[in-house]
Design a protein around this motif. Structure first.
Motif, PDB file in Angstrom:
ATOM      1  N   ILE A 145     -25.507  17.580 -13.614  1.00  0.00           N
ATOM      2  CA  ILE A 145     -25.694  19.024 -13.385  1.00  0.00           C
ATOM      3  C   ILE A 145     -25.882  19.758 -14.712  1.00  0.00           C
ATOM      4  N   GLU A 146     -25.112  19.359 -15.729  1.00  0.00           N
ATOM      5  CA  GLU A 146     -25.256  19.999 -17.048  1.00  0.00           C
ATOM      6  C   GLU A 146     -26.671  19.817 -17.586  1.00  0.00           C
ATOM      7  N   GLU A 147     -27.245  18.626 -17.353  1.00  0.00           N
ATOM      8  CA  GLU A 147     -28.628  18.373 -17.787  1.00  0.00           C
ATOM      9  C   GLU A 147     -29.598  19.265 -17.016  1.00  0.00           C
ATOM     10  N   GLU A 148     -29.363  19.401 -15.693  1.00  0.00           N
ATOM     11  CA  GLU A 148     -30.221  20.265 -14.860  1.00  0.00           C
ATOM     12  C   GLU A 148     -30.149  21.721 -15.328  1.00  0.00           C
ATOM     13  N   LEU A 149     -28.936  22.149 -15.739  1.00  0.00           N
ATOM     14  CA  LEU A 149     -28.728  23.542 -16.159  1.00  0.00           C
ATOM     15  C   LEU A 149     -29.085  23.774 -17.629  1.00  0.00           C
ATOM     16  N   GLY A 150     -29.353  22.676 -18.363  1.00  0.00           N
ATOM     17  CA  GLY A 150     -29.640  22.797 -19.798  1.00  0.00           C
ATOM     18  C   GLY A 150     -28.420  23.201 -20.603  1.00  0.00           C
ATOM     19  N   ASP A 151     -27.238  22.814 -20.113  1.00  0.00           N
ATOM     20  CA  ASP A 151     -25.966  23.167 -20.773  1.00  0.00           C
ATOM     21  C   ASP A 151     -25.680  22.137 -21.865  1.00  0.00           C
ATOM     22  N   ARG A 152     -26.167  22.423 -23.090  1.00  0.00           N
ATOM     23  CA  ARG A 152     -26.055  21.459 -24.198  1.00  0.00           C
ATOM     24  C   ARG A 152     -24.596  21.175 -24.568  1.00  0.00           C
ATOM     25  N   ALA A 153     -23.786  22.223 -24.630  1.00  0.00           N
ATOM     26  CA  ALA A 153     -22.374  22.027 -24.999  1.00  0.00           C
ATOM     27  C   ALA A 153     -21.665  21.176 -23.950  1.00  0.00           C
ATOM     28  N   GLY A 154     -21.935  21.456 -22.685  1.00  0.00           N
ATOM     29  CA  GLY A 154     -21.331  20.677 -21.603  1.00  0.00           C
ATOM     30  C   GLY A 154     -21.771  19.228 -21.644  1.00  0.00           C
ATOM     31  N   MET A 155     -23.075  19.008 -21.882  1.00  0.00           N
ATOM     32  CA  MET A 155     -23.606  17.642 -21.977  1.00  0.00           C
ATOM     33  C   MET A 155     -22.910  16.879 -23.101  1.00  0.00           C
ATOM     34  N   ALA A 156     -22.742  17.540 -24.239  1.00  0.00           N
ATOM     35  CA  ALA A 156     -22.101  16.895 -25.391  1.00  0.00           C
ATOM     36  C   ALA A 156     -20.676  16.474 -25.049  1.00  0.00           C
ATOM     37  N   THR A 157     -19.937  17.378 -24.391  1.00  0.00           N
ATOM     38  CA  THR A 157     -18.556  17.064 -24.003  1.00  0.00           C
ATOM     39  C   THR A 157     -18.522  15.860 -23.069  1.00  0.00           C
ATOM     40  N   SER A 158     -19.439  15.832 -22.105  1.00  0.00           N
ATOM     41  CA  SER A 158     -19.494  14.701 -21.166  1.00  0.00           C
ATOM     42  C   SER A 158     -19.827  13.402 -21.888  1.00  0.00           C
ATOM     43  N   TRP A 159     -20.756  13.462 -22.851  1.00  0.00           N
ATOM     44  CA  TRP A 159     -21.075  12.257 -23.635  1.00  0.00           C
ATOM     45  C   TRP A 159     -19.833  11.762 -24.383  1.00  0.00           C
ATOM     46  N   GLY A 160     -19.076  12.704 -24.949  1.00  0.00           N
ATOM     47  CA  GLY A 160     -17.852  12.328 -25.657  1.00  0.00           C
ATOM     48  C   GLY A 160     -16.853  11.655 -24.731  1.00  0.00           C
TER      49      GLY A 160
END
Length: 204
Positions: free
Chosen positions: A65-80
């Motif tokens: 969902i973060e990728e769909e929304l373009g939420d870079r900070a959220g994506m980074a947290t999920s990757w971590g």
């Protein structure tokens, strides 16, 4: 939020119940950002319980969902968080790839806490690989940054990592000093679950 209170207390079952209620409402409302956030927290609860496969599934839902929304900070947290799961599984190369993705976005966003945290994660990974000198440089770099930013809780994590590192080197006296510093930080913050965890690990 009640779920946050129960999560901070380490009451995973009650926190999970509350976040699932929250998720249900977000799904009914079509609140995609809220759903991602709830999946992320539910993933954290499963990770704390040691349910890696379920945690990974929830983090991936969150990431999608973060990728769909373009939420870079959220994506980074999920990757971590996904990197942390791979680290626990012993998949060092995959963990490093995810941590570096996390670091890159934190640098792009100028998120100083995120940068410091990801440097510390890479340091812990090097320690687990047995690269103790590289690990020490990274952990100390992360620790200095966290101190400067006033991130007391995270400095506790860094001191505990340094304690583990010095124990691996056979420097028991220095290791104990770092361990006591971490212990005092967690004690001051009332982080009961962290105290329980490090005591158990340290005395095994």
């Amino acid at each position: 939020m009640l779920g946050d209170i129960e999560r901070n207390r380490g009451n995973w079952a009650e926190a999970q119940r509350l976040y699932r209620q929250c998720l249900q409402i977000e799904e009914e409302l079509g609140d995609r950002a809220g759903m991602a956030s709830s999946w992320g927290v539910l993933g954290e609860i499963e990770r704390n319980r040691g349910n890696w496969a379920e945690a990974q599934r929830l983090y991936r839902q969150c990431l999608q969902i973060e990728e769909e929304l373009g939420d870079r900070a959220g994506m980074a947290t999920s990757w971590g968080q996904l990197g942390e799961i791979e680290r626990f599984r012993g998949n060092w190369a995959e963990a490093e790839k995810l941590y570096r993705q996390y670091l890159q976005v934190m640098e792009e966003l100028g998120d100083l806490v995120g940068i410091a945290t990801s440097i510390g994660c890479l340091g812990e990974l090097e320690m687990l690989r047995g690269n103790l000198d590289a690990a020490e440089r990274l952990i100390k770099d992360g620790l200095a940054r966290l101190k400067q930013l006033g991130e007391t809780y995270k400095t506790g994590d860094s001191y505990y990592d340094l304690a583990r590192l010095e124990r691996k080197r056979g420097n028991e006296e220095v290791a104990q000093e770092h361990y006591h510093t971490a212990y005092q930080i967690y004690q001051q913050l009332g982080a009961a679950k962290d105290l329980e965890r490090i005591e158990k690990e340290w005395n095994e």
